[in-house]
Design a protein around this motif. Structure first.
Motif, short mmCIF file in Angstrom:
data_model
loop_
_atom_site.label_atom_id
_atom_site.label_comp_id
_atom_site.label_asym_id
_atom_site.label_seq_id
_atom_site.Cartn_x
_atom_site.Cartn_y
_atom_site.Cartn_z
N LEU A 1 0.92 -1.36 0.01
CA LEU A 1 0.13 -0.06 -0.11
C LEU A 1 0.91 1.26 -0.02
O LEU A 1 2.06 1.01 0.43
CB LEU A 1 -1.09 0.03 1.10
CG LEU A 1 -2.02 -1.03 1.34
CD1 LEU A 1 -2.73 -0.86 2.60
CD2 LEU A 1 -2.86 -1.08 0.20
N LYS A 2 0.23 2.33 -0.35
CA LYS A 2 1.18 3.76 -0.38
C LYS A 2 1.21 3.99 1.07
O LYS A 2 0.57 3.55 2.04
CB LYS A 2 -0.06 4.84 -0.98
CG LYS A 2 0.07 4.81 -2.49
CD LYS A 2 -0.87 5.74 -2.80
CE LYS A 2 -1.20 5.64 -4.45
NZ LYS A 2 -1.93 6.61 -4.97
N GLU A 3 2.21 5.01 1.45
CA GLU A 3 2.78 5.06 2.71
C GLU A 3 1.40 5.65 3.64
O GLU A 3 1.49 5.20 4.80
CB GLU A 3 3.98 5.83 2.70
CG GLU A 3 4.50 6.22 4.15
CD GLU A 3 5.61 6.91 4.28
OE1 GLU A 3 6.15 7.45 5.19
OE2 GLU A 3 6.22 6.86 3.17
N LYS A 4 0.65 6.53 3.16
CA LYS A 4 -0.31 7.03 4.13
C LYS A 4 -1.44 5.79 4.42
O LYS A 4 -1.83 6.11 5.51
CB LYS A 4 -0.83 8.26 3.30
CG LYS A 4 -1.66 7.92 2.16
CD LYS A 4 -2.32 9.31 1.62
CE LYS A 4 -3.24 9.09 0.58
NZ LYS A 4 -4.09 10.51 0.08
N TYR A 5 -1.69 5.17 3.43
CA TYR A 5 -2.62 3.94 3.77
C TYR A 5 -1.90 2.94 4.60
O TYR A 5 -2.72 2.64 5.55
CB TYR A 5 -3.01 3.47 2.37
CG TYR A 5 -3.81 4.33 1.71
CD1 TYR A 5 -4.78 5.35 2.08
CD2 TYR A 5 -3.34 4.36 0.28
CE1 TYR A 5 -5.51 6.08 1.25
CE2 TYR A 5 -4.34 5.11 -0.84
CZ TYR A 5 -5.11 6.21 -0.26
OH TYR A 5 -5.80 7.10 -0.87
N GLN A 6 -0.71 2.79 4.59
CA GLN A 6 -0.25 2.09 5.69
C GLN A 6 -0.22 2.59 7.00
O GLN A 6 -0.55 1.82 7.90
CB GLN A 6 1.45 1.83 5.38
CG GLN A 6 1.78 1.03 3.97
CD GLN A 6 3.22 0.96 3.65
OE1 GLN A 6 4.32 1.19 4.78
NE2 GLN A 6 3.57 0.66 2.67
N GLU A 7 -0.02 3.89 7.14
CA GLU A 7 0.07 4.42 8.44
C GLU A 7 -1.46 4.38 9.06
O GLU A 7 -1.81 3.98 10.22
CB GLU A 7 0.35 5.80 8.46
CG GLU A 7 1.71 6.24 7.91
CD GLU A 7 1.98 7.50 7.93
OE1 GLU A 7 1.47 8.42 8.12
OE2 GLU A 7 3.24 8.05 7.31
N PHE A 8 -2.58 4.54 7.87
CA PHE A 8 -3.91 4.46 8.30
C PHE A 8 -4.14 3.17 8.94
O PHE A 8 -4.92 2.80 9.94
CB PHE A 8 -4.81 4.77 7.00
CG PHE A 8 -6.21 4.73 7.46
CD1 PHE A 8 -6.87 5.87 7.98
CD2 PHE A 8 -6.89 3.74 7.10
CE1 PHE A 8 -8.18 6.14 8.14
CE2 PHE A 8 -8.30 3.60 7.14
CZ PHE A 8 -9.04 4.78 7.90
#
Length: 181
Positions: free
Chosen positions: A127-134
């Motif tokens: 996943l994209k980094e911001k989605y990983q964080e989410f």
């Protein structure tokens, strides 16, 4: 892993090959029950074992109609065994079930099972980094309310639910694809 050899290994009484294939198939059956049927670890292990034993008997007795679809057959037996087990555990059905006996879905908890963690981590890293964080936030705080998550990520509550649903679906699809390899 090619499971099609299971039928020939059993018919040829090749114990070593049979055991090798079953060892590879058993975790897949457990994961199937845990993810798709929301089974507990112990129930999934019991059903997987019973299903494999039943399947081996059917194959030995040459009662399998389509040997090339052995995995589908075993998954069907596994699902049916689990449903029978749940039916036996369930008290007699009533017209109304009190709300206090209903449990919240445990989809995220099923995904976090230790057997699945490695695949989930791989899928999460895709996943994209911001989605990983989410998603990592949800894994770290599974009981968080959407409002708190919305504030943390500075997005709307509706966006939280939509994003969570879509990402869980993406992770589930990725996991399914990778677990079938």
């Amino acid at each position: 892993m090619d499971y099609a050899n299971l039928v020939s290994a059993i018919k040829e009484n090749n114990t070593q090959e049979t055991n090798k294939i079953i060892e590879a198939l058993r975790p897949r059956l457990i994961a199937f029950l845990r993810i798709h049927m929301n089974a507990s670890r112990s129930d999934a292990e019991d059903c997987a074992q019973d299903s494999l034993l039943t399947s081996l008997e059917v194959i030995k007795e040459d009662r399998l109609n389509n040997p090339d679809q052995v995995v589908s057959y075993i998954l069907s037996i596994c699902r049916n065994n689990y449903l029978k087990m749940q039916k036996k555990k369930r008290p007699e059905a009533t017209d109304e079930i009190p709300n206090k006996h209903q449990q919240a879905p445990t989809q995220l908890q099923s995904l976090l099972d230790e057997e699945q963690e490695r695949l989930l981590e791989w899928c999460l890293n895709q996943l994209k980094e911001k989605y990983q964080e989410f998603m990592q936030y949800w894994f770290d705080h599974p009981d968080s309310h959407a409002k708190k998550v919305a504030q943390h990520f500075n997005i709307s509550v509706n966006n939280v639910w939509t994003r969570k649903h879509r990402l869980i679906q993406k992770l589930n699809d990725c996991y399914q694809e990778k677990s079938e390899l």
